[in-house]
Design a protein around this motif. Structure first.
Motif, PDB file in Angstrom:
ATOM      1  N   TYR A 155       0.818  -1.214   0.000  1.00 22.38           N
ATOM      2  CA  TYR A 155       0.000   0.000   0.000  1.00 22.38           C
ATOM      3  C   TYR A 155       0.853   1.265   0.000  1.00 22.38           C
ATOM      4  O   TYR A 155       0.411   2.310  -0.497  1.00 22.38           O
ATOM      5  CB  TYR A 155      -0.953  -0.020   1.190  1.00 22.38           C
ATOM      6  CG  TYR A 155      -1.940  -1.155   1.108  1.00 22.38           C
ATOM      7  CD1 TYR A 155      -2.950  -1.149   0.144  1.00 22.38           C
ATOM      8  CD2 TYR A 155      -1.856  -2.248   1.971  1.00 22.38           C
ATOM      9  CE1 TYR A 155      -3.851  -2.194   0.050  1.00 22.38           C
ATOM     10  CE2 TYR A 155      -2.762  -3.298   1.873  1.00 22.38           C
ATOM     11  CZ  TYR A 155      -3.755  -3.265   0.914  1.00 22.38           C
ATOM     12  OH  TYR A 155      -4.649  -4.301   0.815  1.00 22.38           O
ATOM     13  N   ASN A 156       2.050   1.166   0.527  1.00 22.66           N
ATOM     14  CA  ASN A 156       2.987   2.287   0.488  1.00 22.66           C
ATOM     15  C   ASN A 156       3.316   2.647  -0.962  1.00 22.66           C
ATOM     16  O   ASN A 156       3.232   3.810  -1.362  1.00 22.66           O
ATOM     17  CB  ASN A 156       4.258   1.916   1.249  1.00 22.66           C
ATOM     18  CG  ASN A 156       5.334   2.991   1.172  1.00 22.66           C
ATOM     19  OD1 ASN A 156       5.032   4.180   1.067  1.00 22.66           O
ATOM     20  ND2 ASN A 156       6.580   2.575   1.223  1.00 22.66           N
ATOM     21  N   VAL A 157       3.682   1.645  -1.746  1.00 20.40           N
ATOM     22  CA  VAL A 157       4.023   1.878  -3.156  1.00 20.40           C
ATOM     23  C   VAL A 157       2.808   2.366  -3.932  1.00 20.40           C
ATOM     24  O   VAL A 157       2.894   3.324  -4.717  1.00 20.40           O
ATOM     25  CB  VAL A 157       4.588   0.590  -3.792  1.00 20.40           C
ATOM     26  CG1 VAL A 157       4.768   0.760  -5.307  1.00 20.40           C
ATOM     27  CG2 VAL A 157       5.923   0.218  -3.153  1.00 20.40           C
ATOM     28  N   THR A 158       1.658   1.738  -3.703  1.00 18.83           N
ATOM     29  CA  THR A 158       0.427   2.142  -4.394  1.00 18.83           C
ATOM     30  C   THR A 158       0.086   3.601  -4.080  1.00 18.83           C
ATOM     31  O   THR A 158      -0.215   4.391  -4.985  1.00 18.83           O
ATOM     32  CB  THR A 158      -0.753   1.246  -3.973  1.00 18.83           C
ATOM     33  OG1 THR A 158      -0.438  -0.116  -4.268  1.00 18.83           O
ATOM     34  CG2 THR A 158      -2.026   1.646  -4.708  1.00 18.83           C
ATOM     35  N   GLY A 159       0.127   3.958  -2.806  1.00 18.67           N
ATOM     36  CA  GLY A 159      -0.187   5.322  -2.404  1.00 18.67           C
ATOM     37  C   GLY A 159       0.788   6.331  -2.969  1.00 18.67           C
ATOM     38  O   GLY A 159       0.387   7.421  -3.407  1.00 18.67           O
ATOM     39  N   ALA A 160       2.083   5.997  -2.973  1.00 21.25           N
ATOM     40  CA  ALA A 160       3.103   6.913  -3.496  1.00 21.25           C
ATOM     41  C   ALA A 160       2.892   7.187  -4.979  1.00 21.25           C
ATOM     42  O   ALA A 160       2.962   8.334  -5.433  1.00 21.25           O
ATOM     43  CB  ALA A 160       4.499   6.324  -3.259  1.00 21.25           C
ATOM     44  N   VAL A 161       2.624   6.129  -5.740  1.00 21.20           N
ATOM     45  CA  VAL A 161       2.402   6.286  -7.184  1.00 21.20           C
ATOM     46  C   VAL A 161       1.167   7.141  -7.451  1.00 21.20           C
ATOM     47  O   VAL A 161       1.193   8.060  -8.290  1.00 21.20           O
ATOM     48  CB  VAL A 161       2.273   4.910  -7.866  1.00 21.20           C
ATOM     49  CG1 VAL A 161       1.833   5.059  -9.319  1.00 21.20           C
ATOM     50  CG2 VAL A 161       3.606   4.153  -7.797  1.00 21.20           C
ATOM     51  N   LEU A 162       0.072   6.856  -6.736  1.00 19.88           N
ATOM     52  CA  LEU A 162      -1.169   7.624  -6.937  1.00 19.88           C
ATOM     53  C   LEU A 162      -0.979   9.091  -6.553  1.00 19.88           C
ATOM     54  O   LEU A 162      -1.429   9.996  -7.271  1.00 19.88           O
ATOM     55  CB  LEU A 162      -2.303   7.013  -6.109  1.00 19.88           C
ATOM     56  CG  LEU A 162      -2.835   5.658  -6.571  1.00 19.88           C
ATOM     57  CD1 LEU A 162      -3.837   5.114  -5.559  1.00 19.88           C
ATOM     58  CD2 LEU A 162      -3.469   5.770  -7.955  1.00 19.88           C
ATOM     59  N   TRP A 163      -0.346   9.339  -5.420  1.00 21.12           N
ATOM     60  CA  TRP A 163      -0.150  10.707  -4.916  1.00 21.12           C
ATOM     61  C   TRP A 163       0.704  11.538  -5.858  1.00 21.12           C
ATOM     62  O   TRP A 163       0.291  12.619  -6.305  1.00 21.12           O
ATOM     63  CB  TRP A 163       0.492  10.632  -3.531  1.00 21.12           C
ATOM     64  CG  TRP A 163       0.718  11.960  -2.869  1.00 21.12           C
ATOM     65  CD1 TRP A 163      -0.191  12.955  -2.683  1.00 21.12           C
ATOM     66  CD2 TRP A 163       1.945  12.425  -2.285  1.00 21.12           C
ATOM     67  NE1 TRP A 163       0.387  14.014  -2.014  1.00 21.12           N
ATOM     68  CE2 TRP A 163       1.688  13.710  -1.753  1.00 21.12           C
ATOM     69  CE3 TRP A 163       3.218  11.868  -2.142  1.00 21.12           C
ATOM     70  CZ2 TRP A 163       2.676  14.455  -1.110  1.00 21.12           C
ATOM     71  CZ3 TRP A 163       4.196  12.607  -1.487  1.00 21.12           C
ATOM     72  CH2 TRP A 163       3.930  13.885  -0.986  1.00 21.12           C
ATOM     73  N   VAL A 164       1.878  11.032  -6.183  1.00 19.66           N
ATOM     74  CA  VAL A 164       2.803  11.788  -7.035  1.00 19.66           C
ATOM     75  C   VAL A 164       2.227  11.947  -8.430  1.00 19.66           C
ATOM     76  O   VAL A 164       2.221  13.056  -8.997  1.00 19.66           O
ATOM     77  CB  VAL A 164       4.183  11.100  -7.086  1.00 19.66           C
ATOM     78  CG1 VAL A 164       5.082  11.805  -8.103  1.00 19.66           C
ATOM     79  CG2 VAL A 164       4.833  11.113  -5.704  1.00 19.66           C
ATOM     80  N   THR A 165       1.735  10.872  -9.006  1.00 19.80           N
ATOM     81  CA  THR A 165       1.224  10.911 -10.380  1.00 19.80           C
ATOM     82  C   THR A 165       0.059  11.890 -10.516  1.00 19.80           C
ATOM     83  O   THR A 165       0.025  12.710 -11.442  1.00 19.80           O
ATOM     84  CB  THR A 165       0.766   9.516 -10.829  1.00 19.80           C
ATOM     85  OG1 THR A 165       1.864   8.600 -10.740  1.00 19.80           O
ATOM     86  CG2 THR A 165       0.272   9.544 -12.270  1.00 19.80           C
ATOM     87  N   SER A 166      -0.900  11.821  -9.593  1.00 16.84           N
ATOM     88  CA  SER A 166      -2.090  12.668  -9.716  1.00 16.84           C
ATOM     89  C   SER A 166      -1.761  14.145  -9.555  1.00 16.84           C
ATOM     90  O   SER A 166      -2.221  14.982 -10.347  1.00 16.84           O
ATOM     91  CB  SER A 166      -3.143  12.250  -8.685  1.00 16.84           C
ATOM     92  OG  SER A 166      -2.650  12.389  -7.365  1.00 16.84           O
ATOM     93  N   LEU A 167      -0.939  14.499  -8.561  1.00 20.57           N
ATOM     94  CA  LEU A 167      -0.677  15.911  -8.307  1.00 20.57           C
ATOM     95  C   LEU A 167       0.302  16.522  -9.312  1.00 20.57           C
ATOM     96  O   LEU A 167       0.111  17.661  -9.747  1.00 20.57           O
ATOM     97  CB  LEU A 167      -0.165  16.106  -6.882  1.00 20.57           C
ATOM     98  CG  LEU A 167      -1.237  15.953  -5.805  1.00 20.57           C
ATOM     99  CD1 LEU A 167      -0.638  16.023  -4.410  1.00 20.57           C
ATOM    100  CD2 LEU A 167      -2.302  17.031  -5.945  1.00 20.57           C
ATOM    101  N   VAL A 168       1.333  15.783  -9.679  1.00 19.71           N
ATOM    102  CA  VAL A 168       2.272  16.309 -10.682  1.00 19.71           C
ATOM    103  C   VAL A 168       1.562  16.463 -12.025  1.00 19.71           C
ATOM    104  O   VAL A 168       1.737  17.465 -12.728  1.00 19.71           O
ATOM    105  CB  VAL A 168       3.515  15.403 -10.814  1.00 19.71           C
ATOM    106  CG1 VAL A 168       4.373  15.850 -11.995  1.00 19.71           C
ATOM    107  CG2 VAL A 168       4.346  15.450  -9.535  1.00 19.71           C
TER     108      VAL A 168
END
Length: 214
Positions: A155-168
């Motif tokens: 879930y750490n990796v999933t959350g990091a990808v979603l967070w960075v990808t969506s906001l950037v």
């Protein structure tokens, strides 16, 4: 530029990223990596900018001043490794709590926290990414509660990808629109509210069910 001026620029990176680019060029990637890593990895630096940094950095990618794929890769790695460090710090603290008999510690509460993170910790870790302050403390609490490593990392990796990808990506497409850029703080607050409302409603629903079932 002295240390205090540099630190002030970091805290207001949504307004000073252009200055940092002019001053440090490609070294800005290292600075941004460090900010995201520290905000997600060290609970004492929970006040570092996160959401606004990703959004504004995405806007600079749209103008060609920064590389979109390079920025995405670096910040995803920073978010994953930062949370991982925070988890291990929490785990080290938690192990002492589990094994030592502290009078002030309610071990039943600690075990309940562990059980909560085993059952619901996945969505907590992911959703916490989008909530300032909470995203800094969530991995620490997961470590303290002894959430299993593989579940945390999934879930750490999933959350990091979603967070960075969506906001950037949002910054890339919308960050250079004047009305968006001029009201970024309000937009972030609305975004945080959108993330918090489902959590609050879910908590109230479960609480209501428990009360009515008694």
């Amino acid at each position: 530029m002295d240390l205090m001026q540099f630190f002030d620029m970091i805290l207001h990176v949504d307004k000073t990223l252009g200055v940092l680019l002019a001053e440090y060029g490609t070294y800005v990637y290292i600075v941004l990596f460090a900010i995201v890593f520290c905000e997600t990895g060290l609970v004492v630096l929970f006040f570092f900018p996160g959401d606004t940094l990703l959004f504004i950095a995405g806007a600079f990618c749209a103008t060609g001043e920064m590389s979109y794929p390079l920025l995405m890769a670096l910040l995803i790695v920073a978010a994953i490794t930062g949370n991982t460090l925070n988890y291990y710090i929490g785990e080290a603290v938690g192990q002492r709590m589990f094994t030592n008999n502290y009078r002030w510690l309610n071990k039943d509460a600690l075990h309940r926290t562990h059980n909560f993170f085993e059952k619901h910790g996945g969505k907590t870790i992911i959703l916490a990414r989008f909530v300032p302050v909470v995203r800094t403390f969530a991995p620490f609490v997961a470590g303290v509660s002894d959430m299993t490593h593989w579940r945390f990392q999934l879930y750490n990796v999933t959350g990091a990808v979603l967070w960075v990808t969506s906001l950037v990506t949002a910054g890339y497409f919308f960050g250079n629109i004047p009305i968006v850029r001029n009201h970024l703080t309000e937009i972030v607050i609305v975004g945080v509210s959108v993330a918090l409302v489902p959590l609050a409603l879910g908590g109230l629903y479960k609480f209501g069910r428990k009360v009515l079932s008694r």
